[in-house]
Design an enzyme around this catalytic site. Structure first.
Site, PDB file in Angstrom:
ATOM      1  N   LYS A 219       0.918  -1.258   0.142  1.00 41.78           N
ATOM      2  CA  LYS A 219      -0.039  -0.054  -0.008  1.00 41.78           C
ATOM      3  C   LYS A 219       0.979   1.372   0.013  1.00 41.78           C
ATOM      4  O   LYS A 219       0.753   2.038  -0.946  1.00 41.78           O
ATOM      5  CB  LYS A 219      -0.851  -0.074   1.128  1.00 41.78           C
ATOM      6  N   ALA A 222       2.439   1.581  -3.493  1.00 41.20           N
ATOM      7  CA  ALA A 222       1.768   1.949  -4.511  1.00 41.20           C
ATOM      8  C   ALA A 222       1.436   3.479  -4.602  1.00 41.20           C
ATOM      9  O   ALA A 222       1.761   4.000  -5.539  1.00 41.20           O
ATOM     10  CB  ALA A 222       0.380   1.312  -4.487  1.00 41.20           C
ATOM     11  N   PHE A 225       4.920   5.024  -5.525  1.00 41.85           N
ATOM     12  CA  PHE A 225       4.958   4.951  -6.980  1.00 41.85           C
ATOM     13  C   PHE A 225       4.293   6.001  -7.760  1.00 41.85           C
ATOM     14  O   PHE A 225       4.665   6.658  -8.780  1.00 41.85           O
ATOM     15  CB  PHE A 225       4.802   3.667  -7.628  1.00 41.85           C
ATOM     16  N   CYS A 275      -3.403  11.047   1.337  1.00 42.52           N
ATOM     17  CA  CYS A 275      -2.515  10.047   1.400  1.00 42.52           C
ATOM     18  C   CYS A 275      -1.022   9.943   0.942  1.00 42.52           C
ATOM     19  O   CYS A 275      -0.174   9.700   1.465  1.00 42.52           O
ATOM     20  CB  CYS A 275      -3.092   8.937   0.559  1.00 42.52           C
ATOM     21  N   LYS A 338      -8.524  17.681  -5.692  1.00 47.81           N
ATOM     22  CA  LYS A 338      -8.751  17.195  -6.957  1.00 47.81           C
ATOM     23  C   LYS A 338     -10.224  17.497  -7.198  1.00 47.81           C
ATOM     24  O   LYS A 338     -10.928  17.933  -6.282  1.00 47.81           O
ATOM     25  CB  LYS A 338      -8.341  15.524  -7.207  1.00 47.81           C
ATOM     26  N   ARG A 432      -3.680  23.505 -13.559  1.00 42.30           N
ATOM     27  CA  ARG A 432      -4.105  22.257 -13.756  1.00 42.30           C
ATOM     28  C   ARG A 432      -4.001  21.991 -15.259  1.00 42.30           C
ATOM     29  O   ARG A 432      -4.531  20.688 -15.884  1.00 42.30           O
ATOM     30  CB  ARG A 432      -5.580  21.704 -13.401  1.00 42.30           C
TER      31      ARG A 432
HETATM   32  P1  NAD Z   1     -10.956   9.812   7.777  1.00 44.81           P
HETATM   33  O1  NAD Z   1     -10.664  10.793   8.987  1.00 44.81           O
HETATM   34  O2  NAD Z   1     -11.882  10.370   6.930  1.00 44.81           O
HETATM   35  O3  NAD Z   1     -11.999   8.707   9.003  1.00 44.81           O
HETATM   36  C1  NAD Z   1     -11.256   7.935   9.866  1.00 44.81           C
HETATM   37  C2  NAD Z   1     -12.627   7.994  11.057  1.00 44.81           C
HETATM   38  O4  NAD Z   1     -12.025   7.177  12.086  1.00 44.81           O
HETATM   39  C3  NAD Z   1     -13.071   9.122  11.425  1.00 44.81           C
HETATM   40  O5  NAD Z   1     -14.462   9.229  11.150  1.00 44.81           O
HETATM   41  C4  NAD Z   1     -12.814   9.035  13.021  1.00 44.81           C
HETATM   42  O6  NAD Z   1     -13.575   9.732  13.828  1.00 44.81           O
HETATM   43  C5  NAD Z   1     -12.669   7.666  13.113  1.00 44.81           C
HETATM   44  N1  NAD Z   1     -12.027   7.166  14.426  1.00 44.81           N
HETATM   45  C6  NAD Z   1     -10.869   7.409  14.823  1.00 44.81           C
HETATM   46  N2  NAD Z   1     -10.536   6.893  16.028  1.00 44.81           N
HETATM   47  C7  NAD Z   1     -11.713   6.026  16.132  1.00 44.81           C
HETATM   48  C8  NAD Z   1     -12.090   5.135  17.166  1.00 44.81           C
HETATM   49  N3  NAD Z   1     -11.133   4.849  18.143  1.00 44.81           N
HETATM   50  N4  NAD Z   1     -13.135   4.512  17.024  1.00 44.81           N
HETATM   51  C9  NAD Z   1     -13.991   4.748  16.183  1.00 44.81           C
HETATM   52  N5  NAD Z   1     -13.845   5.553  15.112  1.00 44.81           N
HETATM   53  C10 NAD Z   1     -12.799   6.241  15.167  1.00 44.81           C
HETATM   54  O7  NAD Z   1      -9.689   8.838   7.232  1.00 44.81           O
HETATM   55  P2  NAD Z   1      -9.903   8.276   5.995  1.00 44.81           P
HETATM   56  O8  NAD Z   1      -9.576   9.043   4.667  1.00 44.81           O
HETATM   57  O9  NAD Z   1     -11.185   7.457   5.781  1.00 44.81           O
HETATM   58  O10 NAD Z   1      -8.617   7.049   6.096  1.00 44.81           O
HETATM   59  C11 NAD Z   1      -8.804   6.274   6.852  1.00 44.81           C
HETATM   60  C12 NAD Z   1      -7.465   5.211   6.608  1.00 44.81           C
HETATM   61  O11 NAD Z   1      -7.466   4.804   5.204  1.00 44.81           O
HETATM   62  C13 NAD Z   1      -6.139   6.084   6.789  1.00 44.81           C
HETATM   63  O12 NAD Z   1      -5.302   4.942   7.198  1.00 44.81           O
HETATM   64  C14 NAD Z   1      -5.918   6.384   5.193  1.00 44.81           C
HETATM   65  O13 NAD Z   1      -4.479   6.543   5.176  1.00 44.81           O
HETATM   66  C15 NAD Z   1      -6.504   5.088   4.506  1.00 44.81           C
HETATM   67  N6  NAD Z   1      -6.594   5.515   3.151  1.00 44.81           N
HETATM   68  C16 NAD Z   1      -7.487   6.492   2.637  1.00 44.81           C
HETATM   69  C17 NAD Z   1      -7.971   6.804   1.426  1.00 44.81           C
HETATM   70  C18 NAD Z   1      -8.420   8.106   1.280  1.00 44.81           C
HETATM   71  O14 NAD Z   1      -8.614   8.297   0.047  1.00 44.81           O
HETATM   72  N7  NAD Z   1      -8.666   8.889   2.071  1.00 44.81           N
HETATM   73  C19 NAD Z   1      -7.580   5.780   0.648  1.00 44.81           C
HETATM   74  C20 NAD Z   1      -6.862   4.529   0.893  1.00 44.81           C
HETATM   75  C21 NAD Z   1      -6.378   4.468   2.258  1.00 44.81           C
HETATM   76  C1  UDX Z   2      -4.435   8.083  -3.938  1.00 45.83           C
HETATM   77  C2  UDX Z   2      -4.237   7.025  -4.885  1.00 45.83           C
HETATM   78  O1  UDX Z   2      -4.564   7.248  -6.280  1.00 45.83           O
HETATM   79  C3  UDX Z   2      -5.248   5.723  -4.357  1.00 45.83           C
HETATM   80  O2  UDX Z   2      -4.868   4.486  -4.947  1.00 45.83           O
HETATM   81  C4  UDX Z   2      -4.960   5.687  -2.668  1.00 45.83           C
HETATM   82  O3  UDX Z   2      -5.872   4.761  -2.249  1.00 45.83           O
HETATM   83  C5  UDX Z   2      -5.234   7.009  -1.974  1.00 45.83           C
HETATM   84  O4  UDX Z   2      -4.418   7.986  -2.654  1.00 45.83           O
HETATM   85  P1  UDX Z   2      -6.244  10.115  -3.937  1.00 45.83           P
HETATM   86  O5  UDX Z   2      -5.198  10.837  -3.118  1.00 45.83           O
HETATM   87  O6  UDX Z   2      -7.870  10.002  -3.435  1.00 45.83           O
HETATM   88  O7  UDX Z   2      -5.839   8.712  -4.150  1.00 45.83           O
HETATM   89  O8  UDX Z   2      -6.350  10.971  -5.445  1.00 45.83           O
HETATM   90  P2  UDX Z   2      -5.423  10.827  -6.697  1.00 45.83           P
HETATM   91  O9  UDX Z   2      -6.298  10.565  -8.008  1.00 45.83           O
HETATM   92  O10 UDX Z   2      -4.273   9.658  -6.754  1.00 45.83           O
HETATM   93  O11 UDX Z   2      -4.787  11.979  -6.771  1.00 45.83           O
HETATM   94  C6  UDX Z   2      -3.618  12.519  -5.805  1.00 45.83           C
HETATM   95  C7  UDX Z   2      -3.288  13.999  -6.196  1.00 45.83           C
HETATM   96  O12 UDX Z   2      -2.406  13.795  -7.381  1.00 45.83           O
HETATM   97  C8  UDX Z   2      -4.367  15.020  -6.613  1.00 45.83           C
HETATM   98  O13 UDX Z   2      -4.150  16.076  -6.022  1.00 45.83           O
HETATM   99  C9  UDX Z   2      -4.236  15.064  -7.947  1.00 45.83           C
HETATM  100  O14 UDX Z   2      -4.829  16.200  -8.624  1.00 45.83           O
HETATM  101  C10 UDX Z   2      -2.854  14.852  -8.306  1.00 45.83           C
HETATM  102  N1  UDX Z   2      -2.428  14.183  -9.750  1.00 45.83           N
HETATM  103  C11 UDX Z   2      -3.114  13.053 -10.074  1.00 45.83           C
HETATM  104  C12 UDX Z   2      -1.718  14.947 -10.521  1.00 45.83           C
HETATM  105  O15 UDX Z   2      -1.475  16.136 -10.278  1.00 45.83           O
HETATM  106  N2  UDX Z   2      -1.375  14.519 -11.851  1.00 45.83           N
HETATM  107  C13 UDX Z   2      -1.832  13.251 -11.970  1.00 45.83           C
HETATM  108  O16 UDX Z   2      -1.421  12.851 -13.279  1.00 45.83           O
HETATM  109  C14 UDX Z   2      -2.571  12.598 -11.440  1.00 45.83           C
END
Ligand code: NAD
Ligand code: UDX
Length: 453
Positions: A219, A222, A225, A275, A338, A432
């Site tokens: 994770k 990914a 990269f 992320c 984004k 952009r």
């Molecule tokens: P987020 O902040 O939107 O959500 C996390 C939630 O967990 C919050 O609502 C918070 O209140 C809750 N929480 C925290 N501690 C808690 C507890 N003890 N009991 C119950 N609830 C609790 O975060 P997110 O963006 O959903 O990310 C969550 C995880 O997933 C992170 O590790 C992140 O890196 C990963 N992730 C995020 C994305 C993304 O695009 N946002 C994509 C892939 C992976």
């Molecule tokens: C990213 C990963 O894509 C996803 O797989 C992972 O689970 C969470 O992190 P996210 O951050 O939601 O997802 O959006 P993503 O589409 O990856 O864009 C990330 C940032 O890169 C944005 O600010 C976007 O505008 C920027 N971006 C993306 C660029 O500047 N150029 C590109 O070609 C692509």
């Protein structure tokens, strides 16, 4: 109704909400419950004003809510009843102590583990859905299995690869689902249970099984990269601006090589989102603590290049606008990191806004979905920043527009109307590369885009 299994998700955020909703939609035989400590969020999930904006999400929520998808704040009861618990809590960058600014802050994860131990009266599979440092499963196992009730918890890693703005599409049709486990009999069994959930709609060949450490580390890798591609093309955009080469033409030319591929090659103001930066910093921290200095430095440069890109953008605005931005009205078109999301975490627009404020510019912000978050992010600047939803209104009497987010809306505006309402010379900086610059210049704008001289 009798459900085959009870799935619980702890954390109702950008990942927990959409992921579990899609699981509920494809698995009517399972009861899916999402809990959170944030009562407001749980209340919002039960209305049509969901706590996050994600295209298509509300439709799936409406289809499943009350049937086999439930939201609750009764964490203790739900843990006790669950067979499988997905942990989807936030894992931000540490802001204090050892590893400050780099390491993952695992306090929410650890609290969750202790809550699981306290509330459980039967064996459960615990699924790491949050993004975690490699070998976190080991720590989780220690906390969970040190319980005095004799209950066994099996930890499985199932990182989430969805991107915001396309979350539902990504979940419905994932490139792959990754499930990692211990390579023991119990580990394999737990892995299969998690695989069986996804098999309800994901073809088996797209479900990758691995050991738990590979899954956790994949994770981070990914995201590293993907971000590295953006920093790579952004570094070339600086070279293009000095040489007359056009970065969009370069992306097209190199992306046509199937070994390189054409995705994630859009030069931009820089990558944002919750992320990329966090996960690379985590990778850097892990490498440093393992004594892998060169590896750490290599990945850290991806972030440095991103910061350089944001600074370069503002510097270009400054130089173009005769080396002073003081009291000039500058409108940021977009604040979300984004398009198609209201999320502003680590948005480049925040850093640009801050730098413009340092130059004493009058900053105006417009965005179709992110103004609420923008106001929270920039609260410290009070009325120095103005927020206007209508881009035409926002642009009136402006000296410059800077496009921060690639919202479709900004591709289709009447730029002649906007130009006529602005002060002259009217500048437009496309962070952009979404506009046709020759058309924009024909209107009369002095325009600039990323990686184009
Ligand atoms: P987020 O902040 O939107 O959500 C996390 C939630 O967990 C919050 O609502 C918070 O209140 C809750 N929480 C925290 N501690 C808690 C507890 N003890 N009991 C119950 N609830 C609790 O975060 P997110 O963006 O959903 O990310 C969550 C995880 O997933 C992170 O590790 C992140 O890196 C990963 N992730 C995020 C994305 C993304 O695009 N946002 C994509 C892939 C992976
Ligand atoms: C990213 C990963 O894509 C996803 O797989 C992972 O689970 C969470 O992190 P996210 O951050 O939601 O997802 O959006 P993503 O589409 O990856 O864009 C990330 C940032 O890169 C944005 O600010 C976007 O505008 C920027 N971006 C993306 C660029 O500047 N150029 C590109 O070609 C692509």
């Amino acid at each position: 109704m009798n459900f085959q299994k009870k799935i619980l998700c702890i954390g109702a955020g950008y990942v927990g909400g959409p992921t579990m909703t899609v699981i509920a939609d494809h698995c009517p035989q399972y009861k899916v419950t999402i809990v959170d400590i944030n009562e407001e969020k749980i209340a919002a999930w039960q209305t049509d004003e969901l706590p996050i904006y994600e295209p298509g999400l509300l439709d799936v929520v409406k289809r499943t809510r009350g049937k086999n998808l439930f939201f609750s704040t009764d964490i203790v009861k739900e843990i006790d009843e669950a067979d499988i618990i997905f942990v989807s809590v936030n894992t931000p960058t540490k802001t204090f102590g050892e590893g400050k600014g780099k390491a993952s802050d695992l306090q929410y994860l650890e609290k969750t583990a202790h809550a699981i131990v306290a509330a459980s009266n039967s064996a459960k599979i615990i699924v790491e859905k949050s993004t975690l440092p490699v070998r976190t499963a080991e720590a989780l196992e220690k906390i969970l299995n040190s319980n005095e009730k004799g209950i066994h918890f099996e930890v499985v890693s199932n990182p989430e690869f969805l991107a915001e703005g396309t979350a539902i599409r990504d979940l419905e049709n994932p490139d792959r689902v990754l499930v990692g486990s211990r390579e023991t009999e119990e580990g394999f069994k737990a892995r299969q249970t998690v695989v069986d959930i996804y098999k309800n709609w994901v073809p088996d060949e797209r479900i990758i099984r691995s050991n738990v450490w590979s899954s956790e580390l994949s994770k981070l890798v990914a995201n590293a990269f993907l971000a590295q591609r953006i920093s790579s093309i952004n570094s070339i955009s600086a070279l293009c601006e000095k040489t007359g080469a056009d970065v969009t033409e370069i992306s097209r030319a190199i992306g046509a090589d199937s070994r390189i591929g054409n995705k994630f090659l859009n030069a931009s103001i820089g990558f944002g989102g919750s992320c990329f930066k966090k996960d690379i910093l985590n990778l850097v921290y892990i490498s440093e603590t393992l004594g892998l200095t060169e590896v750490a430095e290599y990945w850290e440069n991806v972030i440095k290049m991103n910061e350089y890109q944001e600074k370069r953008f503002v510097k270009r605005m400054l130089v173009t606008m005769f080396n002073t931005l003081a009291n000039k009205k500058i409108v940021l078109f977009g604040f979300a990191f984004k398009a198609d999301t209201g999320d502003t975490r680590e948005t480049p627009a925040y850093y640009v806004a801050k730098m413009l404020l340092e130059e004493h510019a009058n900053v105006f912000i417009t965005d179709p979905k992110a103004l609420k978050n923008a106001k929270i992010d920039l609260a410290e600047f009070g009325d120095k920043v103005n927020y206007i939803e209508d881009p035409y209104e926002a642009a009136k009497e402006a000296d410059a527009i800077a496009i921060m987010t690639e919202w479709n809306l900004y591709k289709t505006l009447d730029y002649k109307k906007i130009y006529d309402s602005m002060r002259k010379p009217a500048h437009l900086f496309d962070g952009r590369n979404i506009l046709n610059l020759s058309q924009i210049e024909e209107i009369g704008f002095d325009s600039h885009a990323i990686g184009i001289q």
